[in-house]
Design a protein around this motif. Structure first.
Motif, PDB file in Angstrom:
ATOM      1  N   SER A   9       1.107  -1.271   0.335  1.00 25.13           N
ATOM      2  CA  SER A   9      -0.289   0.117  -0.137  1.00 25.13           C
ATOM      3  C   SER A   9       0.431   1.365   0.055  1.00 25.13           C
ATOM      4  CB  SER A   9      -0.762  -0.159   1.326  1.00 25.13           C
ATOM      5  OG  SER A   9      -0.302   0.366   2.098  1.00 25.13           O
ATOM      6  N   ILE A  10       2.072   1.155   0.624  1.00 27.32           N
ATOM      7  CA  ILE A  10       3.193   2.364   0.709  1.00 27.32           C
ATOM      8  C   ILE A  10       3.188   2.195  -0.818  1.00 27.32           C
ATOM      9  CG2 ILE A  10       5.457   2.936   1.415  1.00 27.32           C
ATOM     10  CD1 ILE A  10       5.188   1.853   4.246  1.00 27.32           C
ATOM     11  N   ALA A  11       3.916   1.395  -1.229  1.00 23.40           N
ATOM     12  CA  ALA A  11       4.327   1.375  -2.800  1.00 23.40           C
ATOM     13  C   ALA A  11       3.165   2.147  -3.722  1.00 23.40           C
ATOM     14  CB  ALA A  11       4.569   0.291  -3.231  1.00 23.40           C
ATOM     15  N   GLU A  12       1.912   1.262  -3.480  1.00 21.11           N
ATOM     16  CA  GLU A  12       1.412   1.828  -4.901  1.00 21.11           C
ATOM     17  C   GLU A  12       0.825   3.756  -4.584  1.00 21.11           C
ATOM     18  OE1 GLU A  12      -1.612   1.782  -7.341  1.00 21.11           O
ATOM     19  OE2 GLU A  12      -0.228   0.347  -7.370  1.00 21.11           O
ATOM     20  N   ALA A  13       0.808   4.044  -2.810  1.00 17.09           N
ATOM     21  CA  ALA A  13       0.680   5.770  -2.681  1.00 17.09           C
ATOM     22  C   ALA A  13       1.602   6.508  -2.927  1.00 17.09           C
ATOM     23  CB  ALA A  13       0.020   5.517  -1.131  1.00 17.09           C
ATOM     24  N   CYS A  14       2.717   5.428  -3.571  1.00 17.77           N
ATOM     25  CA  CYS A  14       4.025   6.070  -3.387  1.00 17.77           C
ATOM     26  C   CYS A  14       3.987   6.331  -5.514  1.00 17.77           C
ATOM     27  CB  CYS A  14       5.226   6.193  -2.808  1.00 17.77           C
ATOM     28  SG  CYS A  14       5.412   6.667  -1.132  1.00 17.77           S
TER      29      CYS A  14
END
Length: 171
Positions: A9-14
């Motif tokens: 989810s961090i990767a997707e948000a970034c």
């Protein structure tokens, strides 16, 4: 939420800010190469020297051959050099016609890169560091900052299905 889902989810948000950073980085590199190529041609064709005030009295006069040292020429010489370079940059389309005369396309692109880097750092920091100052990313310097940027970029681009923002092709 388990750790793997949290990283995803961090990767997707970034992803949007990493894409913006990667495109700004590519643009800055191209603009720097273009401007430096024009500058090198001008420096090779003319005798631009290091100004007296920028060298010690014992140093012999030295010719400037690299764009990164063009600031060492005197004000009058630099004004002429800058005007010639500006004309060439406009004629070749490297510099947009609506860009102010005192602006360098490479420096404008590098400033855009810094802004994209800040956006990425701010976004990633808020997602990764839940405790501590919200603007703690501003305290990252040197290798620590470079490492954090590299980790965020790698976290995004190494996800399955990631597509290069410049080509649209899977990495």
């Amino acid at each position: 939420m388990n750790e793997q889902n949290r990283v995803l989810s961090i990767a997707e948000a970034c992803k949007p800010v990493v894409n913006a950073y990667l495109m700004a980085k590519a643009y800055a590199q191209v603009k720097r190469e273009q401007v430096d190529a024009v500058s090198r041609r001008l420096l090779a064709a003319n005798d631009y020297m290091v100004a007296d005030e920028n060298r010690t009295k014992d140093e012999p006069p030295e010719r400037i051959t690299e764009p990164r040292y063009d600031w060492l020429m005197g004000s009058e010489a630099f004004a002429g050099y800058h005007a010639k370079r500006n004309t060439i940059l406009l004629e070749t389309g490297i510099k947009p016609a609506d860009m102010p005369a005192e602006h360098c396309p490479a420096l404008v692109a590098e400033n855009l890169l810094v802004k994209a880097e800040w956006a990425m750092l701010e976004t990633a920091w808020a997602l990764v560091v839940h405790e501590g100052p919200v603007d703690g990313w501003k305290d990252l310097y040197g290798e620590m900052r470079k490492t954090f940027i590299d980790l965020v970029v790698k976290m995004v681009v190494n996800r399955p299905g990631y597509k290069n923002p410049l080509t649209g092709k899977a990495v």
